[in-house]
Motif scaffolding. Structure first.
Motif, PDB file in Angstrom:
ATOM      1  N   VAL A 239       0.570  -1.184   0.063  1.00 56.14           N
ATOM      2  CA  VAL A 239      -0.102   0.002  -0.064  1.00 56.14           C
ATOM      3  C   VAL A 239       0.798   1.259   0.054  1.00 56.14           C
ATOM      4  O   VAL A 239       1.939   1.362   0.756  1.00 56.14           O
ATOM      5  CB  VAL A 239      -0.801  -0.113   0.999  1.00 56.14           C
ATOM      6  CG1 VAL A 239      -1.949   1.213   1.435  1.00 56.14           C
ATOM      7  CG2 VAL A 239      -1.632  -1.233   1.327  1.00 56.14           C
ATOM      8  N   THR A 240       0.714   2.184  -0.945  1.00 53.15           N
ATOM      9  CA  THR A 240       1.583   3.224  -0.994  1.00 53.15           C
ATOM     10  C   THR A 240       1.419   4.153   0.093  1.00 53.15           C
ATOM     11  O   THR A 240       0.400   4.154   1.051  1.00 53.15           O
ATOM     12  CB  THR A 240       1.062   4.327  -1.926  1.00 53.15           C
ATOM     13  OG1 THR A 240      -0.376   4.677  -1.950  1.00 53.15           O
ATOM     14  CG2 THR A 240       1.142   3.430  -3.580  1.00 53.15           C
ATOM     15  N   ASN A 241       2.734   4.575   0.939  1.00 55.92           N
ATOM     16  CA  ASN A 241       2.611   5.612   1.924  1.00 55.92           C
ATOM     17  C   ASN A 241       2.645   4.887   3.190  1.00 55.92           C
ATOM     18  O   ASN A 241       2.408   5.407   4.394  1.00 55.92           O
ATOM     19  CB  ASN A 241       1.929   6.704   1.785  1.00 55.92           C
ATOM     20  CG  ASN A 241       2.074   7.493   0.744  1.00 55.92           C
ATOM     21  OD1 ASN A 241       3.489   8.070   0.432  1.00 55.92           O
ATOM     22  ND2 ASN A 241       1.077   7.975   0.008  1.00 55.92           N
ATOM     23  N   VAL A 242       2.639   3.296   3.088  1.00 56.74           N
ATOM     24  CA  VAL A 242       2.621   2.647   4.391  1.00 56.74           C
ATOM     25  C   VAL A 242       3.702   1.595   4.263  1.00 56.74           C
ATOM     26  O   VAL A 242       4.223   0.933   3.413  1.00 56.74           O
ATOM     27  CB  VAL A 242       1.281   1.621   4.179  1.00 56.74           C
ATOM     28  CG1 VAL A 242       1.231   0.604   5.566  1.00 56.74           C
ATOM     29  CG2 VAL A 242       0.072   2.730   4.337  1.00 56.74           C
ATOM     30  N   ALA A 243       4.699   1.945   5.526  1.00 56.75           N
ATOM     31  CA  ALA A 243       5.611   0.895   5.793  1.00 56.75           C
ATOM     32  C   ALA A 243       5.453  -0.673   5.596  1.00 56.75           C
ATOM     33  O   ALA A 243       4.386  -1.174   6.154  1.00 56.75           O
ATOM     34  CB  ALA A 243       6.303   1.273   7.136  1.00 56.75           C
ATOM     35  N   SER A 244       6.023  -1.281   4.984  1.00 50.90           N
ATOM     36  CA  SER A 244       5.987  -2.731   4.944  1.00 50.90           C
ATOM     37  C   SER A 244       6.453  -3.485   6.194  1.00 50.90           C
ATOM     38  O   SER A 244       7.069  -2.715   7.118  1.00 50.90           O
ATOM     39  CB  SER A 244       6.808  -3.515   3.587  1.00 50.90           C
ATOM     40  OG  SER A 244       8.003  -3.338   3.981  1.00 50.90           O
ATOM     41  N   ALA A 245       6.058  -4.574   6.239  1.00 46.44           N
ATOM     42  CA  ALA A 245       6.818  -5.538   7.543  1.00 46.44           C
ATOM     43  C   ALA A 245       8.262  -5.766   6.947  1.00 46.44           C
ATOM     44  O   ALA A 245       8.531  -5.729   5.954  1.00 46.44           O
ATOM     45  CB  ALA A 245       6.013  -6.908   7.638  1.00 46.44           C
ATOM     46  N   GLY A 304       2.864   1.657  -8.633  1.00 43.58           N
ATOM     47  CA  GLY A 304       3.994   1.160  -9.880  1.00 43.58           C
ATOM     48  C   GLY A 304       5.213   0.386  -9.127  1.00 43.58           C
ATOM     49  O   GLY A 304       5.388   0.354  -8.104  1.00 43.58           O
ATOM     50  N   ALA A 305       5.881   0.014 -10.216  1.00 43.42           N
ATOM     51  CA  ALA A 305       7.187  -0.973  -9.715  1.00 43.42           C
ATOM     52  C   ALA A 305       8.413  -0.046  -9.257  1.00 43.42           C
ATOM     53  O   ALA A 305       8.281   0.965  -9.482  1.00 43.42           O
ATOM     54  CB  ALA A 305       7.436  -1.797 -10.621  1.00 43.42           C
ATOM     55  N   PHE A 306       8.930  -0.874  -8.040  1.00 47.03           N
ATOM     56  CA  PHE A 306      10.349  -0.068  -7.649  1.00 47.03           C
ATOM     57  C   PHE A 306      11.111  -1.021  -7.593  1.00 47.03           C
ATOM     58  O   PHE A 306      11.011  -2.438  -7.445  1.00 47.03           O
ATOM     59  CB  PHE A 306      10.097   0.786  -6.410  1.00 47.03           C
ATOM     60  CG  PHE A 306       9.574  -0.086  -5.255  1.00 47.03           C
ATOM     61  CD1 PHE A 306      10.255  -0.672  -4.470  1.00 47.03           C
ATOM     62  CD2 PHE A 306       7.949  -0.093  -4.894  1.00 47.03           C
ATOM     63  CE1 PHE A 306       9.649  -1.706  -3.457  1.00 47.03           C
ATOM     64  CE2 PHE A 306       7.313  -0.727  -4.052  1.00 47.03           C
ATOM     65  CZ  PHE A 306       8.371  -1.599  -3.306  1.00 47.03           C
ATOM     66  N   ALA A 307      12.396  -0.581  -7.509  1.00 43.84           N
ATOM     67  CA  ALA A 307      13.620  -1.598  -7.342  1.00 43.84           C
ATOM     68  C   ALA A 307      14.767  -0.631  -6.748  1.00 43.84           C
ATOM     69  O   ALA A 307      15.241   0.253  -7.286  1.00 43.84           O
ATOM     70  CB  ALA A 307      13.929  -2.138  -8.591  1.00 43.84           C
ATOM     71  N   ALA A 308      15.898  -1.472  -5.982  1.00 44.97           N
ATOM     72  CA  ALA A 308      17.204  -0.938  -5.668  1.00 44.97           C
ATOM     73  C   ALA A 308      18.115  -2.119  -5.429  1.00 44.97           C
ATOM     74  O   ALA A 308      17.717  -3.179  -5.672  1.00 44.97           O
ATOM     75  CB  ALA A 308      16.811   0.038  -4.559  1.00 44.97           C
ATOM     76  N   SER A 309      19.214  -1.719  -4.681  1.00 43.46           N
ATOM     77  CA  SER A 309      20.100  -2.655  -4.600  1.00 43.46           C
ATOM     78  C   SER A 309      20.648  -2.575  -3.071  1.00 43.46           C
ATOM     79  O   SER A 309      20.995  -1.439  -2.689  1.00 43.46           O
ATOM     80  CB  SER A 309      21.157  -2.976  -5.632  1.00 43.46           C
ATOM     81  OG  SER A 309      20.764  -3.235  -6.800  1.00 43.46           O
ATOM     82  N   GLY A 324      19.274  -7.659  -4.707  1.00 42.23           N
ATOM     83  CA  GLY A 324      18.224  -7.066  -5.538  1.00 42.23           C
ATOM     84  C   GLY A 324      17.094  -6.960  -4.514  1.00 42.23           C
ATOM     85  O   GLY A 324      16.559  -7.734  -3.800  1.00 42.23           O
ATOM     86  N   LEU A 325      16.531  -5.724  -4.662  1.00 39.45           N
ATOM     87  CA  LEU A 325      15.120  -5.279  -3.850  1.00 39.45           C
ATOM     88  C   LEU A 325      14.059  -4.953  -4.849  1.00 39.45           C
ATOM     89  O   LEU A 325      14.427  -4.043  -5.705  1.00 39.45           O
ATOM     90  CB  LEU A 325      15.476  -4.423  -2.895  1.00 39.45           C
ATOM     91  CG  LEU A 325      16.537  -4.374  -2.011  1.00 39.45           C
ATOM     92  CD1 LEU A 325      16.795  -3.085  -1.076  1.00 39.45           C
ATOM     93  CD2 LEU A 325      16.441  -5.606  -1.029  1.00 39.45           C
ATOM     94  N   ALA A 326      13.091  -5.444  -4.774  1.00 36.38           N
ATOM     95  CA  ALA A 326      11.888  -5.036  -5.801  1.00 36.38           C
ATOM     96  C   ALA A 326      10.550  -5.177  -5.023  1.00 36.38           C
ATOM     97  O   ALA A 326      10.341  -5.591  -3.875  1.00 36.38           O
ATOM     98  CB  ALA A 326      12.012  -6.041  -6.936  1.00 36.38           C
TER      99      ALA A 326
END
Length: 702
Positions: A239-245, A304-309, A324-326
């Motif tokens: 959910v946008t603007n909500v931190a994940s577990a 939308g999709a997001f990614a980082a490392s 990889g983070l996605a």
């Protein structure tokens, strides 16, 4: 089996039974061939009697049933050509599927097929002369004929550094169809650096041999070796603007000295979405054999999709690690699922203590799920077990258990439905059972919930977990199905005294030994599925995490050494990346009268990244300052501590002392006369005069 001019719209009882099981049968054409040629196991006419020895002849259009068990079932049900009189009730649903498979493939023959897994075994950094712990590969016969093992050995450039350390496979041995065995390999490096070889098993299966790539790093001195529990993390739809577990990655050090982090960073276009935590830190060295944890949270700000490392730089001999983070940003959506999706109690004795089985409810959405009600609709013999179940809110990915109780009071089959209503809808699970006054088995398992194995290095096996199947009932039970089912089912190995078609007498028991042998890094899961002949079905979730040893950089040099001799010409050295990750070359340190020739077409200026499968030429020149032999080297260094050396040599020629200035002896250097008196000069003058005289006497001649 005659008269295949039939209406295929109907399904026979046998096929319906197969569909009701909810399982896809992998048809066995060889078994179908035996049924076709010999008839049903309970006795009766062979199909070959009416359709000839091979279905390929298409007598009475039998090929209409090729790979189509429905056609056979419908023909029997309609008594086409008297088939109902001959075969009614004599073929099981599995028999029909196998028979149809043979009709579709009448040329089938028994043949072995070998599968050797995993595809590669990577040993952690090991000190020279020391032996590593063994890693295991499994050879399985996935074919239909006996697999004969010819030889088992190690081949390749560094074969001497690897050895067979045991296992259950043996040269000259044989594996029946469906059987498997293991080969243990150990690593004892004799030379520093990356060592590569292959485990090779020769057999009579397709291809004649199977192999597993072997790799390890020899450490001249104690070094750290980094491993991670996952090569990537996927946060799914958040959910946008909500931190994940938080998601966690375990970092391990299987080397001989402390692992020290020089950097733990997030990079990439969407790196700001992620937040790091955990107890891995630059200021906290990781001792040999120890682990630490990194936690990552994601909080997308848009859909939308997001990614980082996530990058870990350290002193590890096997280099740096990139994880990889996605994920994706999405609108809030509540969802849930149930495991198993259908629950079967089988036959239970009337008046006996109730049987209990548990259904797991899992939050598969991206917001918390709260179950407002749990209800069982249908037969009163099936009910919720006493207690408060799934009362707390479930975070995304979390699960809770709902135990159901079956206490039949009358003969016959009963059905019910568990309805679990939550804030996004409901989950329904069909439940069945049967009451009986006859002697009946009562299968029970010692485990009711998930079986977790924690973190195990890829290629190694966890200690087995034992589950006891007991029968406190009054009749024997038979095990109809016992498998590790699911996407990662091959990563879980079953053993013990319980076996398919095995029986458990009243008051007796058998054991199921479950082990975890990950074939890849990251979270792995499956389901232990057990079905008895009485219809009772058990489903136990299996979980574990494969830990990978980060692959060492695989840079190859050609040539690895070179002697320039007396030549001052430059030499090209080819650098190739034979690995699966980029190598970041940071420096080239020269010793002796050798240097890189800048401006020559070849490798870029340092530092640069050499991508997997790429190569370039480094041009090196020899510029001696004095006569005599010269020795030196160039040491190529990479981020993370990797280094490679090219040995160089040369032999500069001595220059003669007080050498006289060069003379134009012989006018053109063609004469051997060295005193300045060359008779060729006079001869040339006479020849020139003769030519002039002749031209004057013959002016018309050209």
């Amino acid at each position: 089996m005659t008269g295949f001019r039939l209406n295929q719209s109907g399904l026979g009882a046998g096929l319906c039974a197969l569909l009701a099981m909810g399982q896809a049968h992998a048809a066995d054409a060889l078994h179908g061939k035996s049924l076709y040629l010999n008839g049903p196991p309970s006795g009766g006419a062979a199909c070959a009697r009416c359709h000839t020895a091979s279905p390929a002849a298409n007598v009475s259009k039998i090929l209409n049933a090729a790979d189509n068990p429905a056609a056979i079932s419908a023909a029997i049900a309609a008594n086409k050509g008297g088939m109902g009189n001959i075969y009614a009730g004599k073929f099981t649903a599995v028999d029909l599927a196998d028979l149809a498979a043979f009709i579709g493939n009448p040329g089938v023959v028994a043949a072995p097929a070998a599968s050797l897994n995993p595809a590669s075994l990577a040993f952690s950094g090991t000190a020279l002369g020391q032996a590593s712990s063994a890693l295991s590969a499994t050879l399985a016969n996935t074919g239909s004929g006996t697999l004969n093992i010819d030889t088992i050995g190690v081949t390749g450039a560094a074969a001497a550094d690897f050895s067979i350390a045991g296992g259950t496979c043996a040269p000259g041995g044989a594996l029946a169809a469906g059987a498997d065995c293991t080969v243990l390999v150990s690593f004892k490096p004799s030379v520093a650096g990356v060592r590569n070889a292959s485990l090779a098993v020769a057999h009579n299966g397709t291809g004649g041999s199977s192999s597993v790539a072997l790799s390890g790093t020899g450490n001249a001195s104690p070094q750290a070796t980094i491993g991670v529990s996952a090569a990537s993390l996927n946060f799914g739809a958040l959910v946008t603007n909500v931190a994940s577990a938080p998601q966690s990655v375990t970092v391990s050090n299987s080397g001989q000295t402390a692992l020290t982090f020089s950097a733990i960073t997030l990079t990439g276009a969407n790196s700001a979405i992620f937040t790091l935590g955990g107890d891995c830190a630059i200021s906290k060295p990781l001792a040999s054999g120890a682990t630490c944890a990194l936690t990552v949270r994601a909080q997308p700000t848009a859909t939308g999709a997001f990614a980082a490392s996530l990058n870990l730089a350290s002193n590890a001999a096997n280099g740096n690690v990139t994880i990889g983070l996605a994920g994706s940003g999405a609108s809030a959506a509540a969802a849930a699922s149930a495991t198993p999706s259908v629950l079967a109690f089988g036959s239970q004795a009337i008046g006996a203590a109730g049987a209990t089985q548990t259904i797991a409810l899992t939050n598969t959405g991206n917001v918390a799920v709260t179950f407002a009600s749990l209800a069982v609709n249908g037969s009163a013999a099936i009910s919720l077990a006493p207690g408060n179940h799934c009362g707390a809110a479930l975070a995304p990915g979390a699960s809770c258990g709902v135990p159901l109780l079956f206490t039949p009071t009358a003969e016959g089959a009963v059905t019910a439905t568990l309805v679990a209503s939550f804030n996004g809808g409901s989950v329904q699970v069909g439940v069945s059972g049967a009451g009986t006054s006859a002697a009946v088995a009562k299968p029970t398992l010692s485990d009711a919930g998930p079986i977790g194995f924690g973190q195990i290095q890829v290629g190694k096996s966890a200690a087995p977990h034992t589950t006891v199947l007991s029968n406190p009932g009054t009749a024997a039970l038979k095990i109809a199905t016992l498998v590790a089912d699911g996407t990662n089912g091959a990563d879980f190995v079953l053993g013990g005294s319980c076996a398919v078609n095995g029986s458990v007498s009243p008051a007796a028991s058998c054991t199921i030994e479950t082990s975890f042998k990950p074939g890849a890094p990251g979270a792995r899961s499956a389901t232990l599925l057990l079905l008895t002949d009485g219809g009772t079905q058990f489903s136990l979730p299996l979980t574990g995490t494969g830990t990978a040893i980060a692959a060492a950089p695989a840079l190859t040099l050609a040539p690895q050494s070179f002697d320039f001799g007396a030549s001052a010409a430059s030499k090209r050295f080819t650098l190739s990346n034979a690995g699966s990750a980029a190598i970041n070359l940071s420096a080239a340190n020269f010793s002796g009268p050798f240097a890189r020739v800048l401006g020559a077409s070849g490798c870029p200026a340092l530092p640069f990244a050499l991508q997997p499968g790429a190569s370039c030429d480094m041009v090196i020149g020899y510029t001696p300052a004095a006569a005599g032999a010269s020795n030196g080297s160039v040491v190529l260094q990479a981020d993370g501590g990797g280094s490679w050396t090219i040995a160089l040599a040369g032999q500069a020629a001595a220059t003669a002392a007080n050498a006289p200035p060069a003379q134009n002896q012989g006018g053109g250097g063609c004469s051997s006369v060295r005193d300045g008196s060359d008779p060729m000069l006079a001869l040339l003058a006479l020849m020139a005069a003769a030519v002039l005289f002749w031209r004057r006497r013959n002016p018309a001649q050209p």
